[in-house]
Structures are given as structure tokens and as C-alpha cells.
Design a protein around this motif. Sequence first.
Motif, PDB file in Angstrom:
ATOM      1  N   ILE A 159       0.851  -1.187   0.000  1.00  0.00           N
ATOM      2  CA  ILE A 159       0.000   0.000   0.000  1.00  0.00           C
ATOM      3  C   ILE A 159       0.889   1.241   0.000  1.00  0.00           C
ATOM      4  O   ILE A 159       1.734   1.419   0.885  1.00  0.00           O
ATOM      5  CB  ILE A 159      -0.940   0.010   1.220  1.00  0.00           C
ATOM      6  N   ALA A 160       0.696   2.107  -0.986  1.00  0.00           N
ATOM      7  CA  ALA A 160       1.444   3.370  -1.033  1.00  0.00           C
ATOM      8  C   ALA A 160       0.878   4.325   0.009  1.00  0.00           C
ATOM      9  O   ALA A 160      -0.332   4.361   0.237  1.00  0.00           O
ATOM     10  CB  ALA A 160       1.352   3.983  -2.426  1.00  0.00           C
ATOM     11  N   TYR A 161       1.747   5.087   0.638  1.00  0.00           N
ATOM     12  CA  TYR A 161       1.313   6.014   1.677  1.00  0.00           C
ATOM     13  C   TYR A 161       1.866   7.413   1.401  1.00  0.00           C
ATOM     14  O   TYR A 161       2.807   7.596   0.618  1.00  0.00           O
ATOM     15  CB  TYR A 161       1.750   5.529   3.069  1.00  0.00           C
ATOM     16  N   GLN A 162       1.270   8.394   2.049  1.00  0.00           N
ATOM     17  CA  GLN A 162       1.654   9.793   1.867  1.00  0.00           C
ATOM     18  C   GLN A 162       2.807  10.153   2.797  1.00  0.00           C
ATOM     19  O   GLN A 162       2.782   9.838   3.984  1.00  0.00           O
ATOM     20  CB  GLN A 162       0.473  10.711   2.163  1.00  0.00           C
ATOM     21  N   THR A 163       3.823  10.817   2.255  1.00  0.00           N
ATOM     22  CA  THR A 163       4.909  11.366   3.056  1.00  0.00           C
ATOM     23  C   THR A 163       4.913  12.887   2.905  1.00  0.00           C
ATOM     24  O   THR A 163       4.905  13.402   1.784  1.00  0.00           O
ATOM     25  CB  THR A 163       6.268  10.797   2.619  1.00  0.00           C
ATOM     26  N   ILE A 164       4.907  13.583   4.016  1.00  0.00           N
ATOM     27  CA  ILE A 164       4.979  15.041   4.036  1.00  0.00           C
ATOM     28  C   ILE A 164       6.399  15.431   4.438  1.00  0.00           C
ATOM     29  O   ILE A 164       6.832  15.164   5.563  1.00  0.00           O
ATOM     30  CB  ILE A 164       3.956  15.650   5.020  1.00  0.00           C
ATOM     31  N   ASN A 165       7.119  16.048   3.519  1.00  0.00           N
ATOM     32  CA  ASN A 165       8.510  16.429   3.769  1.00  0.00           C
ATOM     33  C   ASN A 165       8.576  17.844   4.332  1.00  0.00           C
ATOM     34  O   ASN A 165       7.978  18.775   3.770  1.00  0.00           O
ATOM     35  CB  ASN A 165       9.314  16.348   2.476  1.00  0.00           C
ATOM     36  N   VAL A 166       9.313  18.005   5.417  1.00  0.00           N
ATOM     37  CA  VAL A 166       9.412  19.307   6.083  1.00  0.00           C
ATOM     38  C   VAL A 166      10.855  19.576   6.490  1.00  0.00           C
ATOM     39  O   VAL A 166      11.703  18.668   6.504  1.00  0.00           O
ATOM     40  CB  VAL A 166       8.502  19.361   7.328  1.00  0.00           C
ATOM     41  N   GLU A 167      11.099  20.835   6.839  1.00  0.00           N
ATOM     42  CA  GLU A 167      12.412  21.250   7.304  1.00  0.00           C
ATOM     43  C   GLU A 167      12.357  21.535   8.806  1.00  0.00           C
ATOM     44  O   GLU A 167      11.386  22.137   9.292  1.00  0.00           O
ATOM     45  CB  GLU A 167      12.872  22.504   6.564  1.00  0.00           C
ATOM     46  N   PRO A 168      13.368  21.122   9.559  1.00  0.00           N
ATOM     47  CA  PRO A 168      13.359  21.359  11.009  1.00  0.00           C
ATOM     48  C   PRO A 168      13.328  22.853  11.328  1.00  0.00           C
ATOM     49  O   PRO A 168      13.939  23.670  10.637  1.00  0.00           O
ATOM     50  CB  PRO A 168      14.664  20.716  11.482  1.00  0.00           C
ATOM     51  N   GLY A 169      12.583  23.196  12.367  1.00  0.00           N
ATOM     52  CA  GLY A 169      12.498  24.578  12.806  1.00  0.00           C
ATOM     53  C   GLY A 169      11.488  25.419  12.054  1.00  0.00           C
ATOM     54  O   GLY A 169      11.189  26.540  12.475  1.00  0.00           O
ATOM     55  N   LYS A 170      10.962  24.927  10.962  1.00  0.00           N
ATOM     56  CA  LYS A 170      10.008  25.682  10.161  1.00  0.00           C
ATOM     57  C   LYS A 170       8.585  25.477  10.693  1.00  0.00           C
ATOM     58  O   LYS A 170       8.278  24.467  11.334  1.00  0.00           O
ATOM     59  CB  LYS A 170      10.066  25.253   8.694  1.00  0.00           C
ATOM     60  N   THR A 171       7.714  26.444  10.383  1.00  0.00           N
ATOM     61  CA  THR A 171       6.302  26.352  10.737  1.00  0.00           C
ATOM     62  C   THR A 171       5.476  26.288   9.469  1.00  0.00           C
ATOM     63  O   THR A 171       5.654  27.111   8.562  1.00  0.00           O
ATOM     64  CB  THR A 171       5.864  27.556  11.581  1.00  0.00           C
ATOM     65  N   TYR A 172       4.575  25.316   9.415  1.00  0.00           N
ATOM     66  CA  TYR A 172       3.757  25.086   8.230  1.00  0.00           C
ATOM     67  C   TYR A 172       2.286  25.256   8.581  1.00  0.00           C
ATOM     68  O   TYR A 172       1.858  24.978   9.699  1.00  0.00           O
ATOM     69  CB  TYR A 172       3.987  23.677   7.683  1.00  0.00           C
TER      70      TYR A 172
END
Length: 595
Positions: free
Chosen positions: A215-228
Amino acid sequence: MPGGALCCCVPFFFFLLVGWFPNFCLGGDPYAFFEWTVSYITASPLGSKQQVIGINGQFPGPILNVTTNWNVDINVKNDLDEPLLLTWNGLQHRKNSWQDGVSGTNCPIPAGWNWTYQFQVKDQIGSFFYFPSQNYQRAAGGYGGIIINNRDVIPLPFLMPDGDIILFIGDWYTKSHKKQRKDVENNKDLGVPDGILINGFGPYRYDAAVVPEGIAYQTINVEPGKTYRLRVHNVGTSTSLNFRIQNHNLVLVETEGSYTVQQNYTNMDIHVGQSYSFLVTMDQNASSDYYIVASPRFVNSSDWDKAKGVAILHYSNSLGPASGPLPDPPTVLDTYFSMNQARSIRWNVSASAARPNPQGSFKYGEITVTEVYVILNRPAELIDGKWRTTLNGISYLPPSTPLKLAQQFNISGVYKLDFPYRLMNRPAKLDTSVINGSFKAFMEIIFQNNDTNVQSYHMDGYAFFVVGMDFGVWTENSRGTYNKWDGVARSTTQVFPGAWTAILVYLDNPGIWNLRTENLNSWYLGQEVYMNVVNPEIDKSEPLLPDNAIYCGLLSPLQKDQAQRVKFSSAPSISSADRTVLLAFVIALFSYFTM
């Protein structure tokens, strides 16, 4: 612009060239153009191939990313094998219910045809979504996000986030939407969903005993210290979901076009049709990836254990994959927790939104209520030999001629302005009964839920104030508990089983507007009503019947001529002549800046 948009503003010195051309702005509000094809595509959200509804080959569909007061032109081609309408959950379409995309306002787009939606996102900001409103199609997809950004002259009530992330969560069945609707017609329980999707993907394999391989799953890529900024929408069919991110706080800042008092939550119950914006700061040590979870609420069967949506939050400096148990949800059957959480959501009365003045300058608690409706629902029951759901004992019967067209052409007998203020002592019936709303009245609506499941109620054309909710039967004494200062303004509210929710709404938007449950099975069986709001004075700013209107029902004879004039099956969103002028404009613009 995402989704194939073209936005143009031109300097004044081009006025002689394009001043007559309607698809540009001269110091006015920009236009954004989109071309969408709605079709069946093959996807494998839970590991096995199945047919879903995509837009431009995408599932979920493209993001409609615009700014307050922009004009939107979306040419929709229907490549499905059945009629289609798209509706815009939370967009108010000021004075223009022609663009609302529901059966009471529009004839559906026939298979193989296209139709161009043309509307302005007037005086709105926030997070919304669109979806197909006919034939149970939302259960197969066809949904996508809507972002309405603040104008530059109106600052956000928080620091500009480092990124914007949209998450669609919702229950999912591998059975086709056509089979699902047939089961619903026969009052057959659809049972436990086959899974919970996040952005069209199934769950990460957090437990090999629960989640199969492949099963393919969603990955959310983020940068440390950032606010989204995370915009989360429950686009499912009927399941309330609890949303949470392992080891991260959710700072609620907006819901369905209203800025909220900023509060920290470890999780949030998001009911069907609801949308929320959270600020999430990446403040963890990234020793591993983190779970993003959407899990069902208010279910007591172990069969639901497999129905969890799990995605991955991945820091760029992550040291390894997520592991261990999922973050704990609230007690599954605790509706009191959920109600108290809902009560804690407050309107940010000092923040500006679409206009410079603070949201709280509209003091709704000081306005005298002029009309009151107590709307009671019930579980599905047999009416004239068919399983139907009701509001105040009436199951909505869609006429072959949309209400808005019948009103435009003064066709009598299509609907009646006699929807009852309360449940009447009579047998349930099928009828096309409409609420007769008075223009600029201040209406109080109490939803009383006599079903066994949470129901979400949505009103097109408006944001209403959620002023109260409690368990038991509403009485006039219940008004003593209302929040008359900072109840949040939104377009979709939950009503817990055996409980009530009260809303206040100012009827300043003329048109015919849909009031419905967002729970797809109840909606499909008739749990909706329309509200007719007519401005008694002539308002020249109110849009007329669209030139490209599709005709059906009693007005079908008009369609032959319309098809010849508009040529729907191959109609561009702008005419060939306008495209020629556009090309000339672009050449002139290019020449000017390269001189």
C-alpha cells in the motif's frame, strides 16, 4: 498558478488595446482561468487497482489557489458516464447561486459535455474544498482543495508560515460509488470502511498485523524549525475522524473562512465536510519520522481497528523511519470530549479577514432574531415503499427542473415555499418543500439529531454563527447557554446523536441555497432542503441567467438552441475571438518589455 490557471492584470497604458476585453483587470479584480477534465482513472489507494474519479488525471484533484475577490473561470469537461455537477463547499457565491453546482440551482453537465463555472470569491478568505454533488460520486473522489489567500493589504493574524500543506482525510470503500448508492437505496449498511485515506493514499504500515504490504502512503517532507500551515479537510462519506500528529501540537488558526482564537490542541475531531487550518512547528529532534493519523470516532467494533489513516511526517534530517504505537486518540465513544472541544473553538473578533475591519465588528449577538426553525432529522424510514431520510418529516424530492430555473422562468408547481418551522404531526412524505427566507432576516436554526450517528450540516451561500450545542432536547430555555460574542462563523457544523446545535445566520445573500447533511448516505436519501431568499428590490449587480445555462426538465426544449449556440462539447472557456485578442495582447506586452 496551480491547476492550469492564468491570472492577468494589465497596466493602464494598454487600455486602448484591451479595455473592452472582459477577461483582464485594469486595476480591478484579477481573473484566473482553469481547464478541468473530470474522468475515471485507475488508482490503488488501498493496494488493489480500482476506478476513482480524477480531475486532469489527478486524485485528489487540482488545488484552486486564488485571492480574495478574484474572478474564477473553470471550464469543466465531463468525461464520466453519468451527469456531473461540482459544488464549492463553503464558497458563498455572493448573489450568484447560479454557480453553486447542486441540483436545485443547476442542470447537471451531461456525459461528454462541458460547462464553464464563472464566479467571484467575493469577500472571503480561508480553506475550503470542492466535490461532485450528484449520484453519490464523492465516494469515488472528484474532490480537491480551495485556498483563498488574504489580499496584501490585509495581514494575516499570525506570522507568514514557511509552507502550506493540504491534507484530505476521509473514509474509503473499494466498492464502486454506483454499488454503494444501490446499497444505500436498499438500506443496506455499508459496514466498516475498507480504509481511511490521506491525500488519496492508504496507511503507512505501522503494524504488519493490521496493514498489508503493497500500500502506497503519503509522506509530508518538512524542514526542522520551520512552521507550516496544514489545511485539513474531511472529504469522506460518513465517518467523523480524529486528526493528530505524533509529538506535535496543532495551533488552530482558521476554519472555513474564519480566523479563530489561536489555541493549542493535541488532536482535533473533524467531522464530515469540515475544514480546519493549523500551524504546526517542526520543533522535534527528528530522531525518527512521525506519524500523521486520522482515525474513526464514535465506533465500538474491533473491526474498525484496520480503518486508520496513517501518513508520515519526514524531517529532512530524520534519523530513521517512524516506529512504535500510534499516538493515542481520545476515548473513542466520548462524545462529551468532542462536544467540549467544539465549544472551545472561538472566533477571533480582533482579526481582519477579507475586509480591513475586524471580524468582530459584526456583532451578531445584538441582532434580533426574526425567524426560527427547529429542524429534526430521523434515521432512514420507508416512505412510499422506498428508504428515505427526512428533515421535519419531509424527504426532499428533486424536481426534474432545478428550482432556480423554475423561478427564473416563473414555472409554477415545481416547488412550494412551505417547509415547516418544526416537525408536524403527520406521516413523513416526499416533497419539494422550500424554506421561505426573508431577505436580510436574522434566522435561528436548531438542528435536533434523532439519529444514532453524528450528522454534519452545511449551508451553501453563507457562513453562520455556531452559538450553542448540548445533549438532550432543545427548548427555548436553551438560549440562555448561547455564545453571543465569539461563536465561530463557518458553513458546516456537527450535531451529535441525541443532541442539538443552534446557529444564527443573516440572510443578506439573495438566491436559492442548499441546506444539507454532509453525510453522503443521509444526503442521498433526501436529507436536504433549499432556502429561497429574494431581494424585493431590483439589484442590478445580481447576476442574470448565465448565457451558457444548461436546460433540463420542463425547459428541455430550450436546450437544442442553446447547444447550437454554445457548442458545449467543444466550447472553450473563452471565445476564439477573445483568444485572438489575448494573443495580440501577449505579443504587445512582450514587445513593450523587450524594447
